[in-house]
Design a protein around this motif. Sequence first.
Motif, PDB file in Angstrom:
ATOM      1  N   ASN A   1      52.676  59.069  59.346  1.00 41.95           N
ATOM      2  CA  ASN A   1      53.829  58.168  59.360  1.00 41.95           C
ATOM      3  C   ASN A   1      55.094  58.835  59.906  1.00 41.95           C
ATOM      4  O   ASN A   1      56.179  58.259  59.820  1.00 41.95           O
TER       5      ASN A   1
ATOM      6  N   LEU B   1      54.018  56.598  44.632  1.00 42.12           N
ATOM      7  CA  LEU B   1      55.179  55.915  45.210  1.00 42.12           C
ATOM      8  C   LEU B   1      55.150  55.979  46.733  1.00 42.12           C
ATOM      9  O   LEU B   1      55.665  55.084  47.415  1.00 42.12           O
ATOM     10  N   GLY B   2      54.522  57.028  47.254  1.00 39.05           N
ATOM     11  CA  GLY B   2      54.407  57.186  48.700  1.00 39.05           C
ATOM     12  C   GLY B   2      53.551  56.121  49.372  1.00 39.05           C
ATOM     13  O   GLY B   2      53.613  55.941  50.593  1.00 39.05           O
ATOM     14  N   GLN B   3      52.788  55.403  48.575  1.00 40.81           N
ATOM     15  CA  GLN B   3      51.999  54.299  49.134  1.00 40.81           C
ATOM     16  C   GLN B   3      52.900  53.151  49.572  1.00 40.81           C
ATOM     17  O   GLN B   3      52.527  52.365  50.442  1.00 40.81           O
ATOM     18  N   PHE B   4      54.076  53.068  48.973  1.00 40.25           N
ATOM     19  CA  PHE B   4      55.004  51.984  49.277  1.00 40.25           C
ATOM     20  C   PHE B   4      56.207  52.451  50.103  1.00 40.25           C
ATOM     21  O   PHE B   4      56.824  51.665  50.812  1.00 40.25           O
ATOM     22  N   ASP B   5      56.524  53.736  49.979  1.00 43.94           N
ATOM     23  CA  ASP B   5      57.658  54.302  50.713  1.00 43.94           C
ATOM     24  C   ASP B   5      57.296  55.741  51.069  1.00 43.94           C
ATOM     25  O   ASP B   5      57.297  56.612  50.210  1.00 43.94           O
ATOM     26  N   TYR B   6      56.985  55.982  52.343  1.00 42.04           N
ATOM     27  CA  TYR B   6      56.429  57.284  52.714  1.00 42.04           C
ATOM     28  C   TYR B   6      57.429  58.428  52.536  1.00 42.04           C
ATOM     29  O   TYR B   6      57.041  59.600  52.539  1.00 42.04           O
ATOM     30  N   THR B   7      58.728  58.127  52.330  1.00 42.48           N
ATOM     31  CA  THR B   7      59.693  59.202  52.098  1.00 42.48           C
ATOM     32  C   THR B   7      59.415  59.935  50.779  1.00 42.48           C
ATOM     33  O   THR B   7      59.834  61.080  50.603  1.00 42.48           O
ATOM     34  N   PHE B   8      58.694  59.275  49.847  1.00 40.75           N
ATOM     35  CA  PHE B   8      58.332  59.927  48.597  1.00 40.75           C
ATOM     36  C   PHE B   8      57.240  60.977  48.794  1.00 40.75           C
ATOM     37  O   PHE B   8      56.965  61.773  47.883  1.00 40.75           O
TER      38      PHE B   8
END
Length: 274
Positions: A220, A175-182
């Motif tokens: 990031n 999921l971090g590939q799309f939203d680095y907060t994950f």
Amino acid sequence: MRLLVPIVLLALMTQSCSEYQKVLKNEEVKPKYDLAQKFYEEGDMKRANRLFEQIAPKYVGKPQGERVMFFLADTYFQRKDYNMAGYQFERFVKSYPKSDKVAEASFLGAKSYFKLSPAYSLDQTDTDKALAKLQLFINSYPDSEYFAEANVMAKELTTKKEHKAYEVAKQFNKLGQFDYTFLTPAVAAFDNFISDFPGSIYREDAMYYRFESASRFALNSFKRLQEERLNEAIADYNALKKQFPETKYAGDADKILEKVNLELQNFTQEKEAK
């Protein structure tokens, strides 16, 4: 003769069914006990189970009660009704803690919960219960004939739990590939995994993806937080290489490290320019 054999077998089956129905409807306990034991010894667990269910309450507190309760639990187990088997074996152990059958009952109760353990991707409540029961058996009966089998089952369940924990962490990483907060929960999940399962077959994978998650998170991050996080990522890389010098992830890890080092060089150059 070829016609006679099936006729005789049919007659015997009819007689057996007739006897079973007659005893089943009878209020007398002793005939039910005798027939239930006969079916049990013959491997007819369905009919034995039905009869033992009926007479078990009648034998509570009586000398035969121990035998009846064990057979009842075992008929559930043999019929693959593992929920009831686990429950009944637990009742047996609590009711007859000094029985010669208590070790076997403890093992079969634990094995019942082992059989209920689902695929790693599902809720692992039954797996946790089975592990607790198996560990209790292993600790309590180290000389049992079932000790080795219990260890094998416990190892299988532990590996299943490892797989579950690893896949949860891996999902955060994905999921971090799309939203680095994950990536924050990804790093935390990999940390927990590495701490909780030091001997896991997934340890190398977890250490690599921990480094990969930490690196992407650092790259990031806000500028003021980036340097510290980049150094933390390098520490993860060093930990991976120390524990797995010939890691299968060497190529990918080295490419990520290059990006991390390049970003750190920018910080060094900025400091020197000042």
